[in-house]
Design an enzyme around this catalytic site. Structure first.
Site, PDB file in Angstrom:
ATOM      1  N   CYS B  31       0.844  -1.209   0.000  1.00 14.60           N
ATOM      2  CA  CYS B  31       0.000   0.000   0.000  1.00 14.60           C
ATOM      3  C   CYS B  31       0.875   1.254   0.000  1.00 14.60           C
ATOM      4  O   CYS B  31       1.577   1.540   0.980  1.00 14.60           O
ATOM      5  CB  CYS B  31      -0.917  -0.068   1.225  1.00 14.60           C
ATOM      6  SG  CYS B  31      -1.546   1.492   1.822  1.00 14.60           S
ATOM      7  N   CYS B  34       0.376   3.909   2.693  1.00 13.02           N
ATOM      8  CA  CYS B  34       0.824   3.424   4.009  1.00 13.02           C
ATOM      9  C   CYS B  34       2.306   3.703   4.188  1.00 13.02           C
ATOM     10  O   CYS B  34       2.760   4.042   5.280  1.00 13.02           O
ATOM     11  CB  CYS B  34       0.584   1.917   4.151  1.00 13.02           C
ATOM     12  SG  CYS B  34      -1.144   1.452   3.979  1.00 13.02           S
TER      13      CYS B  34
END
Ligand code: FAD
Lengths: 285, 103
Positions: B31, B34
């Protein structure tokens, strides 16, 4: 590889391009679709125009002015901006362009459609990023709300993960070619308490869904920002006084950063973003 | 203090049975956003070490925890107090907001 890619050719993007090009940087501006400025019939509060000027003329003049001093300008719709090892990859419908610095000057696009339940269910099945959140919908039914190439691109990112993906245009005409199922009925509500459960249409019909991905019209600054991990303040991109975002080498200016939605502010912020980008590039060398 | 790696094995101990506030970052290695959030999370862990805790849950490794808290989007940041979720942020969130909520 460009030094700087600017997405958007309104007053913010062009102004950034002018300053960066004057500092001898290799600059590409990519734009497509409507600018707010184009829609303004007459701008009569901007410095120096005795009788005002039509928004469309000012917009087109800006693009020509940038081209005249050696800024490369391309008319292509940007679908996504990704980080690479040494900068950014800006993906359009047909091409990928790379740069060390990227400036988002895409104006203020509305991120959310006016559909009941959207805000309440954000993070509970309503998502703005297929590649980030597709994982949570393995073997589930999802819909993408949108009607353009951006919606199709989001649906493509989902199709190999989820069981079924459909595009809902919420009453609009589908403007891109696609093999996905398209439903053009107007949506009245997204139903669910702790999780998205169903979509209700204005005709009273409902369909069961687990996830709703929002991809209205063309991708806007906040869509790009969400996928990269840029901090937003509501729907605006959060920048410091140098127009820098929290992501190194990524700047934003004009309506996409919120605040006063006027040409003068867009021009000012564009100048700052352009100069900050130049400084960043020079210091990096 | 560094960021505590949370899993089924230590979640109760570290998050529910503590009298400190706990910030939990739900993330995955694939991700992008993230990864943007990670350095800030580490900084927060250092700065609040005296009065609060910071942990992270890899949603690939611990899907049960993600499921229990209805995580459908990452990064999601939850702040716990006495075992209850008192704040939830979906998406990258600025450090100052999280710091002030951990006070
Ligand atoms: C009806 C109306 C009247 C107005 N009147 C005034 C006025 O009198 N005075 C005043 O100062 N301001 C006025 N404004 C506001 C002004 O137009 C804006 O503040 C200004 O245009 C903002 O500049 P910008 O460069 O940030 O964004 P915009 O001018 O909106 O430009 C955005 C650019 O991004 C591009 N873009 C967006 N998404 C993508 C994508 N996915 N891929 C590629 N390109 C993309 C667009 O093509 C465009 O080039 C008015 C606005 C409207 C709508």
């Amino acid at each position: 590889m460009y030094d700087i890619i600017i997405v958007g050719a309104g007053p913010a993007g062009i102004s950034a391009g002018l300053y960066a090009r004057r500092a001898n940087k290799n600059v590409l501006i990519i734009y497509s679709g409507e600018s707010n400025l184009e829609k303004a019939e007459k701008i009569d509060n901007y410095y120096g125009f005795v009788n005002g000027i039509s928004g469309k003329d000012l917009y087109e003049n800006g693009i020509r002015q940038a081209e005249n001093i050696g800024v490369e300008v391309k008319k292509e719709e940007v679908l996504n901006i990704e980080m690479t090892l040494d900068g950014f990859a800006v993906k359009t419908i047909d091409n990928v362009y790379e740069s060390s610095v990227c400036i988002i000057a895409t104006g203020n696009k509305k991120l959310r459609p006016n559909i009941k339940g959207i805000i309440e269910l954000e993070g509970k099945g309503v998502s703005y990023c297929a590649i980030c959140d597709g994982f949570f919908y393995r073997n589930k039914n999802v819909v993408v709300i949108g009607n353009g190439k951006y919606a199709v691109s989001e649906a493509k990112d989902l199709e190999n993960i989820v069981q079924n993906v459909k595009i809902l245009t919420d009453g609009k005409e589908m403007e891109a070619d696609t093999t996905f199922d398209v439903d053009t009925r107007k949506i009245s509500q997204i139903i669910g308490e702790d999780r998205v459960e169903a979509i209700k249409f204005e005709d009273g019909d409902t369909i069961d869904v687990n996830g709703v991905f929002i991809a209205l019209g063309e991708a806007g600054g906040s869509d790009f920002a969400k996928k990269i991990g840029v901090i937003l303040d509501k729907d605006s991109i959060k920048v410091d006084e140098n127009m820098a975002t929290n992501v190194k080498g990524l700047y934003s200016c004009g309506n996409s950063t919120g605040g006063l939605l006027q040409v003068s502010k867009a021009v000012y912020e564009g100048a700052v973003a352009g100069l900050s980008a130049v400084k960043y590039l020079n210091e990096r060398k | 203090m560094s960021v505590i790696v949370l899993s089924e094995d230590n979640f109760d101990e570290e998050v529910r049975k503590t009298d400190k506030k706990v910030l939990v970052d739900f993330y995955a290695d694939w991700c992008g956003p993230c990864k943007m959030m990670a350095p800030a999370i580490e900084k927060i862990a250092e700065e609040v070490a005296e009065y609060a805790k910071v942990g992270k849950v890899n949603v690939d490794d611990s899907p049960e925890i993600a499921e229990e808290f209805g995580i459908m989007s990452i990064p999601t940041l939850l702040i716990f107090e006495n075992g209850e979720v008192i704040h939830k942020h979906v998406g990258v969130t600025d450090k100052e907001t999280l710091m002030s909520e951990l006070k």
